[in-house]
Design a protein around this motif. Structure first.
Motif, PDB file in Angstrom:
ATOM      1  N   ASP A 179     -12.209   3.103  -5.229  1.00  0.00           N
ATOM      2  CA  ASP A 179     -12.922   3.965  -4.285  1.00  0.00           C
ATOM      3  C   ASP A 179     -12.222   5.315  -4.140  1.00  0.00           C
ATOM      4  N   PHE A 180     -10.912   5.290  -4.038  1.00  0.00           N
ATOM      5  CA  PHE A 180     -10.139   6.516  -3.871  1.00  0.00           C
ATOM      6  C   PHE A 180     -10.332   7.460  -5.054  1.00  0.00           C
ATOM      7  N   SER A 181     -10.359   6.913  -6.272  1.00  0.00           N
ATOM      8  CA  SER A 181     -10.450   7.768  -7.466  1.00  0.00           C
ATOM      9  C   SER A 181     -11.755   8.541  -7.511  1.00  0.00           C
ATOM     10  N   PHE A 182     -12.821   7.996  -6.934  1.00  0.00           N
ATOM     11  CA  PHE A 182     -14.108   8.691  -6.914  1.00  0.00           C
ATOM     12  C   PHE A 182     -14.211   9.619  -5.703  1.00  0.00           C
ATOM     13  N   MET A 183     -13.764   9.146  -4.546  1.00  0.00           N
ATOM     14  CA  MET A 183     -13.868   9.954  -3.331  1.00  0.00           C
ATOM     15  C   MET A 183     -12.948  11.170  -3.378  1.00  0.00           C
ATOM     16  N   ALA A 184     -11.788  11.023  -3.974  1.00  0.00           N
ATOM     17  CA  ALA A 184     -10.796  12.103  -3.971  1.00  0.00           C
ATOM     18  C   ALA A 184     -11.334  13.392  -4.579  1.00  0.00           C
ATOM     19  N   ARG A 185     -12.256  13.279  -5.521  1.00  0.00           N
ATOM     20  CA  ARG A 185     -12.741  14.448  -6.256  1.00  0.00           C
ATOM     21  C   ARG A 185     -13.545  15.411  -5.378  1.00  0.00           C
ATOM     22  N   VAL A 186     -14.029  14.973  -4.217  1.00  0.00           N
ATOM     23  CA  VAL A 186     -14.839  15.869  -3.372  1.00  0.00           C
ATOM     24  C   VAL A 186     -13.993  16.525  -2.284  1.00  0.00           C
ATOM     25  N   PHE A 187     -12.681  16.301  -2.310  1.00  0.00           N
ATOM     26  CA  PHE A 187     -11.769  16.891  -1.328  1.00  0.00           C
ATOM     27  C   PHE A 187     -10.805  17.856  -2.007  1.00  0.00           C
ATOM     28  N   ASP A 188     -10.247  18.760  -1.213  1.00  0.00           N
ATOM     29  CA  ASP A 188      -9.214  19.651  -1.736  1.00  0.00           C
ATOM     30  C   ASP A 188      -7.909  18.885  -1.952  1.00  0.00           C
ATOM     31  N   GLU A 189      -7.614  17.986  -1.009  1.00  0.00           N
ATOM     32  CA  GLU A 189      -6.398  17.169  -1.088  1.00  0.00           C
ATOM     33  C   GLU A 189      -6.773  15.722  -0.808  1.00  0.00           C
ATOM     34  N   ALA A 190      -6.050  14.789  -1.428  1.00  0.00           N
ATOM     35  CA  ALA A 190      -6.335  13.370  -1.216  1.00  0.00           C
ATOM     36  C   ALA A 190      -5.032  12.585  -1.236  1.00  0.00           C
ATOM     37  N   VAL A 191      -4.887  11.672  -0.283  1.00  0.00           N
ATOM     38  CA  VAL A 191      -3.659  10.883  -0.147  1.00  0.00           C
ATOM     39  C   VAL A 191      -4.002   9.398  -0.178  1.00  0.00           C
ATOM     40  N   TYR A 192      -3.398   8.706  -1.117  1.00  0.00           N
ATOM     41  CA  TYR A 192      -3.564   7.259  -1.288  1.00  0.00           C
ATOM     42  C   TYR A 192      -2.361   6.586  -0.648  1.00  0.00           C
ATOM     43  N   VAL A 193      -2.607   5.666   0.297  1.00  0.00           N
ATOM     44  CA  VAL A 193      -1.527   4.956   0.989  1.00  0.00           C
ATOM     45  C   VAL A 193      -1.645   3.465   0.688  1.00  0.00           C
ATOM     46  N   GLU A 194      -0.573   2.856   0.240  1.00  0.00           N
ATOM     47  CA  GLU A 194      -0.562   1.432  -0.095  1.00  0.00           C
ATOM     48  C   GLU A 194       0.855   0.909   0.099  1.00  0.00           C
ATOM     49  N   ARG A 195       0.983  -0.265   0.707  1.00  0.00           N
ATOM     50  CA  ARG A 195       2.310  -0.794   1.001  1.00  0.00           C
ATOM     51  C   ARG A 195       2.931  -1.573  -0.150  1.00  0.00           C
ATOM     52  N   GLN A 196       2.141  -1.959  -1.172  1.00  0.00           N
ATOM     53  CA  GLN A 196       2.682  -2.712  -2.300  1.00  0.00           C
ATOM     54  C   GLN A 196       3.144  -1.742  -3.394  1.00  0.00           C
ATOM     55  N   PRO A 197       4.451  -1.686  -3.668  1.00  0.00           N
ATOM     56  CA  PRO A 197       4.957  -0.737  -4.677  1.00  0.00           C
ATOM     57  C   PRO A 197       4.287  -0.895  -6.038  1.00  0.00           C
ATOM     58  N   ARG A 198       4.015  -2.130  -6.435  1.00  0.00           N
ATOM     59  CA  ARG A 198       3.402  -2.362  -7.754  1.00  0.00           C
ATOM     60  C   ARG A 198       2.042  -1.660  -7.846  1.00  0.00           C
ATOM     61  N   CYS A 230       3.728   5.216  -0.750  1.00  0.00           N
ATOM     62  CA  CYS A 230       4.021   3.787  -0.652  1.00  0.00           C
ATOM     63  C   CYS A 230       4.502   3.486   0.766  1.00  0.00           C
ATOM     64  N   ALA A 231       3.594   3.013   1.594  1.00  0.00           N
ATOM     65  CA  ALA A 231       3.911   2.766   3.004  1.00  0.00           C
ATOM     66  C   ALA A 231       2.812   1.928   3.626  1.00  0.00           C
ATOM     67  N   ASP A 232       3.075   1.369   4.779  1.00  0.00           N
ATOM     68  CA  ASP A 232       2.073   0.626   5.538  1.00  0.00           C
ATOM     69  C   ASP A 232       1.059   1.603   6.136  1.00  0.00           C
ATOM     70  N   GLY A 233      -0.221   1.270   6.021  1.00  0.00           N
ATOM     71  CA  GLY A 233      -1.257   2.175   6.484  1.00  0.00           C
ATOM     72  C   GLY A 233      -1.222   2.431   7.974  1.00  0.00           C
ATOM     73  N   VAL A 234      -1.000   1.395   8.766  1.00  0.00           N
ATOM     74  CA  VAL A 234      -0.958   1.548  10.219  1.00  0.00           C
ATOM     75  C   VAL A 234       0.216   2.407  10.632  1.00  0.00           C
ATOM     76  N   ALA A 235       1.377   2.183   9.992  1.00  0.00           N
ATOM     77  CA  ALA A 235       2.551   2.997  10.305  1.00  0.00           C
ATOM     78  C   ALA A 235       2.329   4.450   9.899  1.00  0.00           C
ATOM     79  N   THR A 236       1.654   4.656   8.770  1.00  0.00           N
ATOM     80  CA  THR A 236       1.363   6.015   8.318  1.00  0.00           C
ATOM     81  C   THR A 236       0.437   6.731   9.292  1.00  0.00           C
ATOM     82  N   LEU A 237      -0.525   6.007   9.838  1.00  0.00           N
ATOM     83  CA  LEU A 237      -1.475   6.600  10.777  1.00  0.00           C
ATOM     84  C   LEU A 237      -0.757   7.216  11.971  1.00  0.00           C
ATOM     85  N   ALA A 238       0.278   6.564  12.433  1.00  0.00           N
ATOM     86  CA  ALA A 238       0.979   7.031  13.630  1.00  0.00           C
ATOM     87  C   ALA A 238       1.713   8.349  13.404  1.00  0.00           C
ATOM     88  N   THR A 239       2.102   8.632  12.160  1.00  0.00           N
ATOM     89  CA  THR A 239       2.934   9.814  11.897  1.00  0.00           C
ATOM     90  C   THR A 239       2.257  10.886  11.057  1.00  0.00           C
TER      91      THR A 239
END
Length: 415
Positions: free
Chosen positions: A122-141, A162-171
């Motif tokens: 989903d991110f790979s398709f949605m990102a193209r319509v934005f100037d900037e796009a940030v993918y957040v995922e807690r699993q390093p792999r 590479c981070a927890d989404g909820v924790a990222t939301l706060a900061t």
């Protein structure tokens, strides 16, 4: 979004390493059945066979599910289960169009933040319509995999965090749109449906999400009651899209916005067909009197998105057909609609379940496509009772009419 210690640029040096022997093995067997490859693969020639099998199977799945990915050399696929669970290309493309529609007129630079990156389709398709796009995922792999694949796909405006989404939301700093696809499995791996049982709990995070972005898109299970979902979010739902692909309901997309919306827009989408209405306008459709059924020439079955949305009265306003029974969700008319959003048939005959009518309708047929709507038997049970094998050009619909009679409709598709 400002740089942080967990951010990985797409153009960075970290990527999955595939040795030449394994790469050559994948290329040599990419068009073969993965089960045959597994049976005959040698385990002592320096090839990472489990990884190679995942790649062969993944690309095979992607050819039908994600053709853009399959056509891109260098994509690395995850094991079987994530490939089966990820969005298809039509569903991902729809999210990109939805995002573009939502952010039209927003100040630049526009920013997308996906707090549940996963495999990144989903991110790979949605990102193209934005100037900037940030993918957040807690699993390093998954982060390393996403970073590699985004680079191969040419998504140059993306950053992987590479981070927890909820924790990222706060900061995190403000964004234009936040996308969340909550995991639908609990800590024991069991499938969940209720919104509050998914991870993250977007109901609990609603206000925090909207404090960071004017638009929040939440992907939810198609099994949910969309009316209850609107109530659960307490007035924050601006619109709700029910998305089907090839007549199979795939997901519910909830668009949250700031302020209160009393009557959100409901959009039922199946491939290119779209029916929309405001919540509260989906009143009961007109029911055809049983006495008029014999005069009807055409049968219509709404697509999966309309079935899920219950948009039957809205359907009738655009295509003047009448519903056979209160809960049949099958429609009849004396005129043909080329653009009807669903399946359409020419009626060959209508009758009851008595032996004389059945004999007249089937006329010695031994094969038919049997479907039931608001009927006491399953399709398989009815086919067995009628001694019909599956298939052929004949269609038999069983339902209940306005007088409570169990009826059969024989039909065929128009050439």
């Amino acid at each position: 979004m400002d740089n942080d210690d967990n951010a990985i640029c797409v153009g960075g040096c970290i990527s999955p390493r595939v040795d030449e022997a394994t790469r050559a093995f994948i290329a040599a067997h990419q068009d073969e059945d993965v089960r045959d490859v597994a049976l005959h693969a040698k385990r002592d020639d320096g090839v990472d066979v489990p990884f190679a099998l995942d790649q062969i199977a993944g690309r095979r799945t992607a050819r039908s599910k994600l053709p853009r990915w399959a056509a891109t050399d260098g994509i690395i696929y995850p094991p079987h289960v994530p490939m089966e669970q990820c969005s298809s290309q039509p569903a991902a493309e729809y999210k990109a169009r939805l995002a573009a529609e939502l952010i039209a007129g927003q100040p630049h630079p526009t920013t997308l933040v996906d707090l549940t990156g996963g495999f990144g389709v989903d991110f790979s398709f949605m990102a193209r319509v934005f100037d900037e796009a940030v993918y957040v995922e807690r699993q390093p792999r998954l982060c390393v995999l996403a970073m590699h694949n985004l680079r191969e796909l040419g998504v140059g405006n993306a950053r992987v965090v590479c981070a927890d989404g909820v924790a990222t939301l706060a900061t995190m700093p403000p964004a234009t749109l936040i996308y969340v696809d909550p995991a639908r499995r609990d800590a024991h791996g069991a499938r969940t449906v209720a919104i509050s049982d998914c991870t993250p709990d977007v109901l609990a995070s609603r206000d925090a999400l909207l404090a960071k972005a004017p638009f929040v898109v939440v992907k939810l299970s198609p099994m949910l009651d969309w009316r209850q979902t609107i109530d659960d979010f307490g007035g924050a739902v601006r619109r709700l899209d029910i998305v089907a692909v090839h007549n199979e309901c795939k997901e519910i997309l909830v668009v949250l916005g700031r302020g209160r919306t009393e009557r959100p827009l409901i959009r039922c989408v199946d491939d290119g067909a779209c029916v929309e209405f405001l919540a509260g306008d989906d009143e009961r459709p007109t029911i055809a009197p049983s006495s008029t059924l014999s005069d009807m020439r055409f049968l219509y079955e709404p697509n999966a998105a309309i079935m899920k949305g219950g948009a039957f009265a809205t359907l009738q306003r655009r295509w003047p057909a009448t519903q056979i029974g209160v809960n049949s969700h099958l429609f009849v008319a004396d005129q043909w609609f080329d653009d009807f959003p669903g399946r359409a048939f020419v009626i060959d005959g209508i009758g009851t379940m008595n032996k004389k009518d059945v004999r007249r309708l089937l006329e010695g047929e031994r094969k038919a496509n049997v479907a039931v709507r608001n009927f006491p038997l399953t399709a398989a049970q009815l086919a067995k009772k009628l001694k019909l094998a599956d298939g052929g050009d004949v269609y038999v619909f069983a339902t209940t009419d306005a007088d409570g009679r169990h009826i059969l409709i024989r039909a065929h598709k128009r050439d």
